[in-house]
Design an enzyme around this catalytic site. Structure first.
Site, PDB file in Angstrom:
ATOM      1  N   GLY A  46     -25.401 -85.598  75.715  1.00 41.39           N
ATOM      2  CA  GLY A  46     -25.051 -84.194  75.605  1.00 41.39           C
ATOM      3  C   GLY A  46     -26.294 -83.345  75.785  1.00 41.39           C
ATOM      4  N   GLN A  51     -31.819 -76.053  75.436  1.00 40.92           N
ATOM      5  CA  GLN A  51     -32.725 -77.204  75.621  1.00 40.92           C
ATOM      6  C   GLN A  51     -33.371 -77.218  77.006  1.00 40.92           C
ATOM      7  OE1 GLN A  51     -29.664 -80.181  74.002  1.00 40.92           O
ATOM      8  NE2 GLN A  51     -31.611 -81.062  73.375  1.00 40.92           N
ATOM      9  N   CYS A  97     -32.257 -86.308  69.103  1.00 39.06           N
ATOM     10  CA  CYS A  97     -32.166 -85.101  69.919  1.00 39.06           C
ATOM     11  C   CYS A  97     -33.278 -85.133  70.956  1.00 39.06           C
ATOM     12  CB  CYS A  97     -32.308 -83.873  69.026  1.00 39.06           C
ATOM     13  SG  CYS A  97     -32.164 -82.329  69.923  1.00 39.06           S
ATOM     14  N   LEU A  98     -32.913 -84.807  72.204  1.00 34.29           N
ATOM     15  CA  LEU A  98     -33.909 -84.809  73.279  1.00 34.29           C
ATOM     16  C   LEU A  98     -35.018 -83.788  73.014  1.00 34.29           C
ATOM     17  CD1 LEU A  98     -31.405 -85.033  76.255  1.00 34.29           C
ATOM     18  CD2 LEU A  98     -32.911 -86.860  75.449  1.00 34.29           C
ATOM     19  N   HIS A 139     -23.069 -81.394  67.333  1.00 31.32           N
ATOM     20  CA  HIS A 139     -24.528 -81.335  67.506  1.00 31.32           C
ATOM     21  C   HIS A 139     -24.888 -80.308  68.592  1.00 31.32           C
ATOM     22  CE1 HIS A 139     -28.586 -83.493  67.878  1.00 31.32           C
ATOM     23  NE2 HIS A 139     -28.557 -82.727  68.952  1.00 31.32           N
ATOM     24  N   GLU A 140     -24.152 -80.347  69.722  1.00 31.24           N
ATOM     25  CA  GLU A 140     -24.469 -79.432  70.830  1.00 31.24           C
ATOM     26  C   GLU A 140     -24.161 -77.982  70.470  1.00 31.24           C
ATOM     27  OE1 GLU A 140     -26.317 -80.592  72.947  1.00 31.24           O
ATOM     28  OE2 GLU A 140     -25.866 -82.692  72.584  1.00 31.24           O
ATOM     29  N   HIS A 143     -26.775 -76.411  68.490  1.00 29.02           N
ATOM     30  CA  HIS A 143     -27.930 -75.963  69.292  1.00 29.02           C
ATOM     31  C   HIS A 143     -27.772 -74.493  69.703  1.00 29.02           C
ATOM     32  CE1 HIS A 143     -30.750 -79.196  70.079  1.00 29.02           C
ATOM     33  NE2 HIS A 143     -29.789 -80.047  70.379  1.00 29.02           N
TER      34      HIS A 143
HETATM   35 NI    NI Z   1     -29.984 -82.137  70.443  1.00 29.74          NI
END
Ligand code: NI
Length: 172
Positions: A46, A51, A97-98, A139-140, A143
């Site tokens: 995702g 991000q 998380c990236l 989670h997304e 963000h």
């Molecule tokens: Ni994330």
């Protein structure tokens, strides 16, 4: 399509509330294509627009069936997403998380949610998600509100403490 750079903490854009999308024109289409490519290249399951340094309410998710690996992963693009009808039942799962390299955390979240929003052409969509898919969507969408898993985690681990299989499944 272009792979964009993924911003990491302490970049301030990750802590801002992203703007609602009002224009479904070519710029949004390019952003979505780039986000899909960036998520796949990472690799992740995702990605949210902040991000890739764009403060817009757009998420992409690509995740397969948990039980059946033969079923190919499904791609979801949701513009201006909102979570509705969170289940009272919650589950604890490990997230990464990236934008927060090297950390993982155990996060308790509703087991299922309904996601409402718009597809890339501006048509309303509704997705009923449970299990890991529900976790990824939550989670997304966090963000887009400047919320990160480390804010919700009951326990935080370093990446070195975990096995490779865990790392891949949970990075969003
Ligand atoms: Ni994330």
């Amino acid at each position: 399509m272009t792979i964009r750079e993924i911003v990491v903490l302490p970049n301030d854009i990750l802590r801002r509330k992203a703007h609602k999308v009002t224009d479904f024109g070519p710029e949004l289409q390019t952003l979505i294509d780039d986000m899909i490519e960036t998520m796949r290249a990472a690799p992740g399951v995702g990605l949210a627009a902040p991000q890739v340094n764009v403060s817009q309410r757009v998420i992409v998710v690509e995740f397969g069936d948990e039980e059946d690996e033969e079923i190919p992963p499904k791609l979801y693009v949701v513009v201006n997403p909102e979570t509705k009808r969170p289940s009272r039942e919650t589950s604890l799962g490990m997230e990464g998380c990236l934008s927060i390299p090297d950390l993982l955390g155990d996060v308790d979240r509703p087991e299922s949610v309904t996601v409402r929003g718009f597809n890339r052409r501006g048509h309303p969509i509704k997705i009923k998600a449970s299990g890991w898919l529900a976790r990824i969507f939550q989670h997304e969408i966090d963000h887009l509100n400047g919320v990160l898993f480390i804010d919700r985690a009951e326990k935080i681990f370093t990446l070195e403490e975990q096995e490779d299989s865990v790392k891949l499944k949970t990075v969003v």
